[in-house]
Design an enzyme around this catalytic site. Structure first.
Site, PDB file in Angstrom:
ATOM      1  N   GLN A 185      45.199  56.516  43.773  1.00 29.90           N
ATOM      2  CA  GLN A 185      44.950  57.878  43.295  1.00 29.90           C
ATOM      3  C   GLN A 185      43.459  58.143  43.031  1.00 29.90           C
ATOM      4  O   GLN A 185      42.892  59.116  43.530  1.00 29.90           O
ATOM      5  CB  GLN A 185      45.754  58.148  42.024  1.00 29.90           C
ATOM      6  CG  GLN A 185      47.257  58.142  42.226  1.00 29.90           C
ATOM      7  CD  GLN A 185      47.979  58.628  40.991  1.00 29.90           C
ATOM      8  OE1 GLN A 185      48.007  59.810  40.682  1.00 29.90           O
ATOM      9  NE2 GLN A 185      48.568  57.698  40.249  1.00 29.90           N
ATOM     10  N   ASP A 220      40.773  41.318  50.083  1.00 29.12           N
ATOM     11  CA  ASP A 220      42.043  40.963  49.446  1.00 29.12           C
ATOM     12  C   ASP A 220      41.741  40.409  48.055  1.00 29.12           C
ATOM     13  O   ASP A 220      41.274  39.276  47.911  1.00 29.12           O
ATOM     14  CB  ASP A 220      42.787  39.934  50.291  1.00 29.12           C
ATOM     15  CG  ASP A 220      44.167  39.607  49.743  1.00 29.12           C
ATOM     16  OD1 ASP A 220      44.479  40.050  48.620  1.00 29.12           O
ATOM     17  OD2 ASP A 220      44.918  38.904  50.436  1.00 29.12           O
ATOM     18  N   LEU A 221      41.999  41.212  47.022  1.00 24.13           N
ATOM     19  CA  LEU A 221      41.643  40.809  45.670  1.00 24.13           C
ATOM     20  C   LEU A 221      42.516  39.678  45.140  1.00 24.13           C
ATOM     21  O   LEU A 221      42.187  39.081  44.104  1.00 24.13           O
ATOM     22  CB  LEU A 221      41.726  42.014  44.720  1.00 24.13           C
ATOM     23  CG  LEU A 221      40.794  43.183  45.046  1.00 24.13           C
ATOM     24  CD1 LEU A 221      40.820  44.206  43.919  1.00 24.13           C
ATOM     25  CD2 LEU A 221      39.363  42.705  45.286  1.00 24.13           C
ATOM     26  N   ALA A 235      43.746  47.872  41.397  1.00 26.09           N
ATOM     27  CA  ALA A 235      44.461  47.145  40.353  1.00 26.09           C
ATOM     28  C   ALA A 235      45.908  46.925  40.761  1.00 26.09           C
ATOM     29  O   ALA A 235      46.423  47.584  41.673  1.00 26.09           O
ATOM     30  CB  ALA A 235      44.421  47.918  39.031  1.00 26.09           C
ATOM     31  N   TYR A 236      46.545  46.000  40.090  1.00 22.54           N
ATOM     32  CA  TYR A 236      47.994  45.836  40.181  1.00 22.54           C
ATOM     33  C   TYR A 236      48.565  46.747  39.106  1.00 22.54           C
ATOM     34  O   TYR A 236      48.358  46.522  37.916  1.00 22.54           O
ATOM     35  CB  TYR A 236      48.380  44.387  39.922  1.00 22.54           C
ATOM     36  CG  TYR A 236      49.863  44.089  40.064  1.00 22.54           C
ATOM     37  CD1 TYR A 236      50.344  43.349  41.136  1.00 22.54           C
ATOM     38  CD2 TYR A 236      50.781  44.546  39.119  1.00 22.54           C
ATOM     39  CE1 TYR A 236      51.699  43.068  41.273  1.00 22.54           C
ATOM     40  CE2 TYR A 236      52.130  44.276  39.247  1.00 22.54           C
ATOM     41  CZ  TYR A 236      52.581  43.548  40.325  1.00 22.54           C
ATOM     42  OH  TYR A 236      53.926  43.281  40.459  1.00 22.54           O
ATOM     43  N   THR A 265      43.244  50.660  30.961  1.00 25.44           N
ATOM     44  CA  THR A 265      44.473  51.353  30.598  1.00 25.44           C
ATOM     45  C   THR A 265      44.758  51.350  29.101  1.00 25.44           C
ATOM     46  O   THR A 265      44.298  50.453  28.371  1.00 25.44           O
ATOM     47  CB  THR A 265      45.662  50.694  31.324  1.00 25.44           C
ATOM     48  OG1 THR A 265      46.896  51.270  30.877  1.00 25.44           O
ATOM     49  CG2 THR A 265      45.709  49.199  31.038  1.00 25.44           C
ATOM     50  N   TYR A 293      51.503  43.608  32.366  1.00 21.78           N
ATOM     51  CA  TYR A 293      50.474  44.489  32.907  1.00 21.78           C
ATOM     52  C   TYR A 293      49.326  44.642  31.910  1.00 21.78           C
ATOM     53  O   TYR A 293      48.151  44.459  32.253  1.00 21.78           O
ATOM     54  CB  TYR A 293      51.086  45.850  33.238  1.00 21.78           C
ATOM     55  CG  TYR A 293      50.076  46.920  33.581  1.00 21.78           C
ATOM     56  CD1 TYR A 293      49.294  46.825  34.721  1.00 21.78           C
ATOM     57  CD2 TYR A 293      49.896  48.024  32.744  1.00 21.78           C
ATOM     58  CE1 TYR A 293      48.358  47.804  35.024  1.00 21.78           C
ATOM     59  CE2 TYR A 293      48.975  49.006  33.044  1.00 21.78           C
ATOM     60  CZ  TYR A 293      48.202  48.895  34.184  1.00 21.78           C
ATOM     61  OH  TYR A 293      47.284  49.862  34.478  1.00 21.78           O
ATOM     62  N   LYS A 331      45.393  43.325  32.296  1.00 19.73           N
ATOM     63  CA  LYS A 331      44.277  44.283  32.234  1.00 19.73           C
ATOM     64  C   LYS A 331      43.307  43.925  31.104  1.00 19.73           C
ATOM     65  O   LYS A 331      42.086  44.045  31.259  1.00 19.73           O
ATOM     66  CB  LYS A 331      44.812  45.703  32.057  1.00 19.73           C
ATOM     67  CG  LYS A 331      45.551  46.251  33.271  1.00 19.73           C
ATOM     68  CD  LYS A 331      44.653  46.418  34.487  1.00 19.73           C
ATOM     69  CE  LYS A 331      43.692  47.582  34.323  1.00 19.73           C
ATOM     70  NZ  LYS A 331      42.895  47.805  35.562  1.00 19.73           N
TER      71      LYS A 331
END
Length: 282
Positions: free
Chosen positions: A10, A31-32, A55-56, A96, A120, A124
């Site tokens: 996004q 490829d992170l 990010a994942y 986040t 998550y 982060k």
């Protein structure tokens, strides 16, 4: 020239519109999950600044794939930060509200104590800590409830459900600030340029939309603007169990944004802009 990690998400999509001369690296280019090569890629490109919009973000799936989430959300940003330090360039990293436990009703300040509820948020937070440890010139930009005309998000889900449903039950005891991806992209660009000129502004910042609202009321406004006749029934979080626990309070104290002359976006205007991009008229 800026380097952006992320290509189709996004915020990355919105950044493409604002940074036509930037280098964008998606999964195919970088490829992170193989984080050991990131520093070399950055040094070979030699950018003036880095924006990490990758990010994942699969919150529930992260409960089962925390190791993978850790690679993308913590180990890869750590390598970006080390490379940024070697090149003496700023790094802007999107984080986040999930680094907080969502307790209380007061907006979380950037220096508030962190206590993520799930995988998550944990990954982060580890990414944030790695950046603070490695990069002298950085901005960690915590945001919440991101929506846009691109990718998967709450607004698009509501529109899809409204095609076949006239009644929805939606959580009403989680409160936060929906944030247009376009506004986040603009903030990232402005912050990156500001840090290049004044590294003393390095730090952690919050950026979310106003006014704060529940998911249920967010949905009502989407349906109102889209002209969709959908009745929204309020339910508590306990009535909608998910693998990952969500914070009830996602309010973010954004007053420190004054350092960059940034104002919080009105998410209702963002809804109108997004619906227009999607060709949805009431």
């Amino acid at each position: 020239m800026m380097l952006v990690f992320g290509s189709s998400g996004q915020v990355a999509t919105e950044l493409r519109e604002r940074l036509p001369d930037a280098v964008f690296l998606g999964r195919e280019e970088a490829d992170l999950s193989v984080h050991t090569n990131i520093g070399g890629i950055i040094e070979e490109i030699g950018p003036a600044a880095i924006i990490n919009a990758a990010a994942y973000t699969a919150v529930d799936k992260a409960e089962e794939e925390e190791a993978l989430a850790l690679k993308l959300n913590a180990q890869a940003p750590a390598e970006m930060a080390k490379a940024a330090a070697r090149l003496s360039i700023p790094l802007v990293h999107i984080s986040t509200d999930y680094v907080f436990d969502g307790s209380g009703e007061t907006a979380f300040a950037p220096d508030a104590g962190t206590a993520p509820l799930g995988a998550y948020g944990r990954t982060k937070l580890k990414g944030e800590q790695a950046i603070v440890a490695a990069a002298p010139v950085y901005a960690i930009l915590r945001t919440s409830w991101v929506f846009s005309a691109h990718g998967a998000n709450f607004l698009k889900t509501m529109l899809r459900l409204s095609e076949t449903r006239d009644h929805l039950t939606i959580v009403a005891d989680q409160i936060g600030g929906p944030t247009p991806a376009s506004a986040i992209a603009e903030a990232c660009v402005k912050i990156a340029r500001s840090l290049a000129a004044d590294p003393s502004k390095a730090g952690t910042y919050h950026f979310s939309g106003v006014p704060e609202v529940s998911w249920a009321d967010f949905a009502r406004e989407i349906f109102r603007q889209a002209g969709r006749s959908v009745a929204v029934e309020d339910i508590p979080t306990s009535a909608y169990p998910t693998p990952a626990k969500r914070p009830l309070n996602s309010r973010l104290d954004c007053r420190s944004l004054a350092a960059f002359e940034l104002n919080r976006p009105d998410w209702k205007d963002g809804v109108a802009d997004t619906l227009a991009k999607l060709g949805v008229t009431s």
